[in-house]
Scaffold this motif. Structure first.
Motif, PDB file in Angstrom:
ATOM      1  N   GLN A  40       0.835  -1.201   0.000  1.00 34.41           N
ATOM      2  CA  GLN A  40       0.000   0.000   0.000  1.00 34.41           C
ATOM      3  C   GLN A  40       0.869   1.250   0.000  1.00 34.41           C
ATOM      4  OE1 GLN A  40      -3.312   0.366  -0.504  1.00 34.41           O
ATOM      5  NE2 GLN A  40      -2.769   2.532  -0.613  1.00 34.41           N
ATOM      6  N   SER A  41       1.959   1.229   0.764  1.00 31.71           N
ATOM      7  CA  SER A  41       2.808   2.438   0.784  1.00 31.71           C
ATOM      8  C   SER A  41       3.509   2.633  -0.556  1.00 31.71           C
ATOM      9  CB  SER A  41       3.821   2.372   1.937  1.00 31.71           C
ATOM     10  OG  SER A  41       4.539   1.162   1.914  1.00 31.71           O
ATOM     11  N   ASP A  44       0.891   4.410  -2.365  1.00 29.79           N
ATOM     12  CA  ASP A  44       0.782   5.780  -1.817  1.00 29.79           C
ATOM     13  C   ASP A  44       1.906   6.671  -2.342  1.00 29.79           C
ATOM     14  OD1 ASP A  44      -1.350   4.807  -0.382  1.00 29.79           O
ATOM     15  OD2 ASP A  44      -0.232   4.608   1.509  1.00 29.79           O
ATOM     16  N   TRP A  48       1.580  10.072  -4.369  1.00 27.44           N
ATOM     17  CA  TRP A  48       2.187  11.311  -3.881  1.00 27.44           C
ATOM     18  C   TRP A  48       2.956  12.010  -5.010  1.00 27.44           C
ATOM     19  CZ3 TRP A  48       7.227  13.097  -3.717  1.00 27.44           C
ATOM     20  CH2 TRP A  48       7.436  14.282  -2.992  1.00 27.44           C
TER      21      TRP A  48
END
Ligand code: IPO
Ligand code: ZN
Ligand code: ZN
Length: 289
Positions: A40-41, A44, A48
């Protein structure tokens, strides 16, 4: 032909570049727990960067920013395109990779800051972009900035994107890969890899350093294998180069560990700034003819 004849366009852009913005981008990207292509990061971090480049491009109708969806994993590559004013189907590609990894015990929640590998490359490209935009630079050919997903797991993002360019009617004039730009491990400032790259374009890069970054020293080395996304482009016949932060023997020992942090790259971005300037000079010289 690799002419160096746009000094009046290049020098003001280089003059406005600094290490502070590069530092901030590295800190932002390495603050995600990891940027793994399946976590998930990792998604993300892509979102970003998509938002960050999109914000920078506001007010420029000739610029598009998109996320490129890859089959089989959720992390998207981020692609920014400045449409050429005269030859939009001829492209210059500047790349770095978005993802990070640990060489052992990787998991979706593992800590893999990837400050040098390769937040530094993304940050160098972002600073080149910022300065070109601040100057209101408009290229005649199209300039693409690409933050690749899934480099660490087999150059997968760049394979998809290079293949897409091959299938489209884009004439790719040159490809530059920035993978690790901020750890100064060896005597010379910039090492040009001679394997999986184009020797004529490498010579052009060395000339760009002499012309625009005369106090920097250029060295040469080999990776010995397809060590970053440039190999995806070279495999399809596109001329590529990979200016690297150090010699092979003295490369950053922290990469692919939780210790690949901004602090462990020296706690400053002066080294990465050299690569940002080289990328800008490369893009503007090839983009303005
Ligand atoms: N293999 C590359 C890093 C890498 C590239 C060149 C050299 I010399 C040493 C290490 C990688 O991990 N890219 O993400
Ligand atoms: Zn790596
Ligand atoms: Zn890398």
């Amino acid at each position: 032909s690799y002419a160096i004849d746009n000094r009046e366009l290049v020098e003001p852009v280089l003059a406005r570049m600094g290490d502070k913005n590069i530092e901030q981008t590295i800190l932002s990207l390495s603050a995600f727990p990891n940027r793994y292509y399946k976590s998930q990061s990792g998604v993300d971090a892509s979102n970003w960067l998509f938002a960050t480049w999109g914000e920078m491009a506001k007010g420029r109708p000739d610029i598009t920013v998109e996320q490129f969806t890859h089959a089989g994993y959720p992390q998207k590559s981020v692609v920014l395109r400045i449409a050429g004013s005269e030859k939009p189907n001829e492209s210059i590609v500047l790349g770095a990779h978005l993802d990070s990894i640990l060489m052992s015990r990787m998991s979706d929640t593992a800590i893999a800051p990837g400050a040098d590998d390769d937040a530094s490359g993304v940050a160098s490209l972002t600073e080149a972009l910022r300065s070109m935009l601040e100057r209101g630079y408009r290229p005649k050919r199209s300039i693409h900035l690409v933050a690749y997903a899934a480099e660490e797991v087999g150059l997968r993002g760049s394979q998809d994107i290079a293949r897409t360019f091959k299938q489209g009617n884009n004439a790719v004039v040159g490809v530059l890969q920035l993978d690790m730009t901020n750890y100064k491990g060896a005597a010379n400032d910039i090492y040009l890899f001679t394997d999986y790259t184009d020797s004529k374009q490498n010579a052009f890069l060395a000339q760009l350093v002499s012309a625009y970054l005369p106090d920097l020293k250029v060295g040469y080395d080999k990776c010995g294998y397809a060590c970053s996304d440039h190999a995806s482009w070279q495999a399809l016949g596109f001329p590529t180069s990979m200016p690297f932060e150090s010699s092979f023997a003295r490369d950053n020992p922290a990469i692919h560990t939780a210790k690949d942090t901004f602090a462990n790259s020296g706690g400053q971005a002066a080294h990465a700034l050299k690569f940002a300037r080289l990328a800008a000079a490369f893009a503007i010289e090839l983009g303005s003819d």
